[in-house]
Scaffold this active site. Structure first.
Site, PDB file in Angstrom:
ATOM      1  N   ARG A 116      41.503  41.946  41.650  1.00 55.51           N
ATOM      2  CA  ARG A 116      40.633  42.463  42.701  1.00 55.51           C
ATOM      3  C   ARG A 116      40.561  41.520  43.880  1.00 55.51           C
ATOM      4  NH1 ARG A 116      35.421  43.950  40.127  1.00 55.51           N
ATOM      5  NH2 ARG A 116      36.561  45.865  39.730  1.00 55.51           N
ATOM      6  N   TYR A 117      40.516  40.232  43.595  1.00 54.55           N
ATOM      7  CA  TYR A 117      40.400  39.224  44.646  1.00 54.55           C
ATOM      8  C   TYR A 117      41.769  38.581  44.865  1.00 54.55           C
ATOM      9  CZ  TYR A 117      35.348  39.428  43.626  1.00 54.55           C
ATOM     10  OH  TYR A 117      34.053  39.818  43.443  1.00 54.55           O
ATOM     11  N   ARG A 120      42.425  35.224  42.443  1.00 55.51           N
ATOM     12  CA  ARG A 120      42.076  35.123  41.028  1.00 55.51           C
ATOM     13  C   ARG A 120      42.186  36.470  40.321  1.00 55.51           C
ATOM     14  NH1 ARG A 120      38.088  35.114  44.576  1.00 55.51           N
ATOM     15  NH2 ARG A 120      35.929  35.653  44.073  1.00 55.51           N
ATOM     16  N   CYS A 129      34.711  42.500  20.181  1.00 52.48           N
ATOM     17  CA  CYS A 129      33.572  41.594  20.311  1.00 52.48           C
ATOM     18  C   CYS A 129      32.947  41.418  18.934  1.00 52.48           C
ATOM     19  CB  CYS A 129      32.516  42.171  21.244  1.00 52.48           C
ATOM     20  SG  CYS A 129      32.864  41.907  22.989  1.00 52.48           S
ATOM     21  N   CYS A 133      26.930  44.568  23.024  1.00 53.71           N
ATOM     22  CA  CYS A 133      25.723  44.718  23.838  1.00 53.71           C
ATOM     23  C   CYS A 133      25.626  46.188  24.252  1.00 53.71           C
ATOM     24  CB  CYS A 133      25.817  43.845  25.079  1.00 53.71           C
ATOM     25  SG  CYS A 133      26.180  42.125  24.699  1.00 53.71           S
ATOM     26  N   CYS A 136      26.850  47.194  27.805  1.00 53.38           N
ATOM     27  CA  CYS A 136      28.160  46.607  28.134  1.00 53.38           C
ATOM     28  C   CYS A 136      28.798  47.264  29.352  1.00 53.38           C
ATOM     29  CB  CYS A 136      29.102  46.742  26.951  1.00 53.38           C
ATOM     30  SG  CYS A 136      30.745  46.068  27.286  1.00 53.38           S
ATOM     31  N   ARG A 138      31.869  47.054  30.034  1.00 55.27           N
ATOM     32  CA  ARG A 138      33.208  47.538  29.650  1.00 55.27           C
ATOM     33  C   ARG A 138      33.132  48.414  28.414  1.00 55.27           C
ATOM     34  NH1 ARG A 138      34.834  42.382  31.296  1.00 55.27           N
ATOM     35  NH2 ARG A 138      35.151  42.619  33.523  1.00 55.27           N
ATOM     36  N   ASP A 297      25.234  47.245  35.926  1.00 61.07           N
ATOM     37  CA  ASP A 297      26.186  48.231  36.451  1.00 61.07           C
ATOM     38  C   ASP A 297      25.781  49.636  36.014  1.00 61.07           C
ATOM     39  OD1 ASP A 297      27.853  46.316  37.645  1.00 61.07           O
ATOM     40  OD2 ASP A 297      28.894  45.946  35.758  1.00 61.07           O
ATOM     41  N   ASP A 334      27.771  44.058  41.475  1.00 63.53           N
ATOM     42  CA  ASP A 334      29.209  44.309  41.424  1.00 63.53           C
ATOM     43  C   ASP A 334      29.376  45.706  42.004  1.00 63.53           C
ATOM     44  OD1 ASP A 334      31.867  43.769  40.935  1.00 63.53           O
ATOM     45  OD2 ASP A 334      31.465  42.940  38.940  1.00 63.53           O
ATOM     46  N   LYS A 341      31.819  41.390  43.784  1.00 63.53           N
ATOM     47  CA  LYS A 341      30.421  40.972  43.648  1.00 63.53           C
ATOM     48  C   LYS A 341      29.826  40.686  45.016  1.00 63.53           C
ATOM     49  CE  LYS A 341      31.515  38.944  39.186  1.00 63.53           C
ATOM     50  NZ  LYS A 341      32.982  39.203  39.226  1.00 63.53           N
TER      51      LYS A 341
HETATM   52  C1  LIG Z   1      33.830  38.701  38.446  1.00 60.27           C
HETATM   53  C2  LIG Z   1      35.263  38.873  38.645  1.00 60.27           C
HETATM   54  C3  LIG Z   1      36.074  37.792  39.014  1.00 60.27           C
HETATM   55  C4  LIG Z   1      35.531  36.403  39.223  1.00 60.27           C
HETATM   56  O1  LIG Z   1      34.628  36.359  40.277  1.00 60.27           O
HETATM   57  P1  LIG Z   1      33.924  34.984  40.694  1.00 60.27           P
HETATM   58  O2  LIG Z   1      32.967  35.368  41.760  1.00 60.27           O
HETATM   59  O3  LIG Z   1      35.029  34.090  41.171  1.00 60.27           O
HETATM   60  O4  LIG Z   1      33.288  34.437  39.464  1.00 60.27           O
HETATM   61  C5  LIG Z   1      37.410  38.034  39.210  1.00 60.27           C
HETATM   62  N1  LIG Z   1      37.940  39.259  39.063  1.00 60.27           N
HETATM   63  C6  LIG Z   1      37.180  40.320  38.715  1.00 60.27           C
HETATM   64  C7  LIG Z   1      37.819  41.649  38.591  1.00 60.27           C
HETATM   65  C8  LIG Z   1      35.820  40.163  38.493  1.00 60.27           C
HETATM   66  O5  LIG Z   1      35.083  41.221  38.135  1.00 60.27           O
END
Ligand SMILES: *Cc1c(COP(=O)(O)O)cnc(C)c1O
Length: 376
Positions: A116-117, A120, A129, A133, A136, A138, A297, A334, A341
């Protein structure tokens, strides 16, 4: 052993030795999974009983003996009980809810990898798990057996990351990656660590709360080979911070692993400044930095867990300035649809006066000015 765990074991697992109770595989084998078992241990309400009878259609039920020992047998409103024992409210669908509100499926170049980002990725290592929870995020994947840590899928993931030099941070989550064996987890960590542009590896887990026995000296000896390794621990309520959990966090912290916590804001469970203060203080004592507070969520069947966003803002206002800055998490939503986020915080900037002073409000509600005249 914490007193609650000792009493629970004597009552429901009298045959279990210390060694068995402390063995995480024994804990997983003896998870509470059926209506009959839960009924023996908890005085069920009608809402819980109906949900357990219906079973099947919902998120799977599983609670480790350790975590079940922390569940109140008599108080249906206790936070840990509500997070583990289903109620019929789970079957209700409300407007705005979805099975995949975060649109993770649309941002998955490989099954179980969310990109998504730009810098990362999120790797869902397994859908298993040790405890499920009820809120959850997911629930569409966990416990269904669709995301296995198969070598074929993981090799595709490693390949994808190798081909994407912008990825400097890999978040390994799930499911719970710490339910994998040391060997399987090391296979994942070693492969990620071998990629030169992967600077940081993160593990996301609820293990220290639900299965602290999993954090063994042998596990942390393995983990520390893969530094810089960070961990995000899922905590919900101060009741979780028992002796065993504190010991697990100490082992991890002593191995040099920076620990952060992720907490979901849950109605009637932790949605007050008082409960949240107790939680973040317990976390700081265990060397865990409160990282994120999540707005719940809009997952299908979660309405009974969700609070108004204004409540979350009030919780943060009740922390900031009133306690250690380190103890204050970032409150985030989110964004549905995959926007990532987005932080939501109390507004401490009240505006600007005619001279250009910034008008500020402090944690006690007092008014202050800052001469913000510098231009350019
Ligand atoms: C939460 C999340 C991250 C990590 O986000 P940070 O703000 O860096 O902790 C990375 N990818 C996805 C898809 C996420 O939901």
């Amino acid at each position: 052993m914490s007193p609650a765990c000792r009493a629970f074991r004597a009552r429901f697992f009298p045959e279990a030795s210390d060694a068995q109770w402390s063995d995480w595989r024994w804990q997983i084998r003896h998870r509470i999974r059926t209506f009959e078992e839960v009924r023996r241990m908890v005085q069920l309400t009608t809402e819980e009983e109906k949900a357990l009878e219906l079973g099947g259609k919902m998120l799977p039920l599983a609670v480790t003996p350790h975590y079940m020992a922390l569940v109140s047998p008599t108080d249906p409103d206790q936070a840990i009980r509500r997070s583990m024992i289903p109620t019929v409210y789970e079957l209700r669908r409300c407007p705005g809810e979805a099975d995949d509100p975060l649109g993770e499926e649309h941002q998955s170049p490989i099954p179980g990898l969310v990109h998504r980002y730009p810098d990362r990725v999120l790797l869902l290592a397994t859908d298993f798990c040790s405890a499920y929870c009820r809120y959850c995020t997911r629930s569409r994947v966990v416990g269904h057996g669709a995301l296995t840590p198969s070598t074929r899928r993981l090799e595709m993931v490693f390949d994808y990351i190798r081909r994407n030099p912008a990825v400097r941070d890999v978040l390994v989550s799930g499911g719970d990656p710490l339910t994998l064996s040391d060997e399987r987890l090391e296979y994942i960590l070693a492969n990620l660590r071998a990629i030169p542009h992967v600077e940081v590896i993160r593990l996301g887990t609820k293990i220290p709360a639900v299965l602290p026995q999993r954090i063994t000296p042998q596990l942390v000896r393995m983990l520390r080979k893969y530094h810089p390794l960070w961990m995000s621990l899922h905590f919900t309520h101060p009741d979780e911070c028992c002796l065993e959990t504190a010991r697990a966090c100490a082992l991890l912290a002593d191995a040099g692993i920076p620990l952060g916590s992720q907490t979901v804001l849950l109605k009637g469970m932790n949605d007050s400044a008082e409960v949240m203060r107790r939680l973040v203080h317990s976390l700081m004592r265990m060397r865990v930095k409160p990282y994120y507070l999540y707005q719940c969520d809009p997952i299908s069947g979660s309405e009974h867990f969700r609070t108004a966003v204004s409540k979350g803002v009030d919780v943060i206002r009740g922390l900031r300035g009133h306690t250690s800055g380190y103890a204050v998490p970032t409150y985030v939503i989110d964004a549905p649809g995959g926007g990532g986020k987005i932080p939501v915080s109390p507004d401490y900037v009240a505006g600007r006066d005619a001279e250009g002073n910034l008008r500020l409000t402090n944690y006690e509600g007092g008014s202050f000015q800052y001469p913000d005249y510098v231009t350019g």
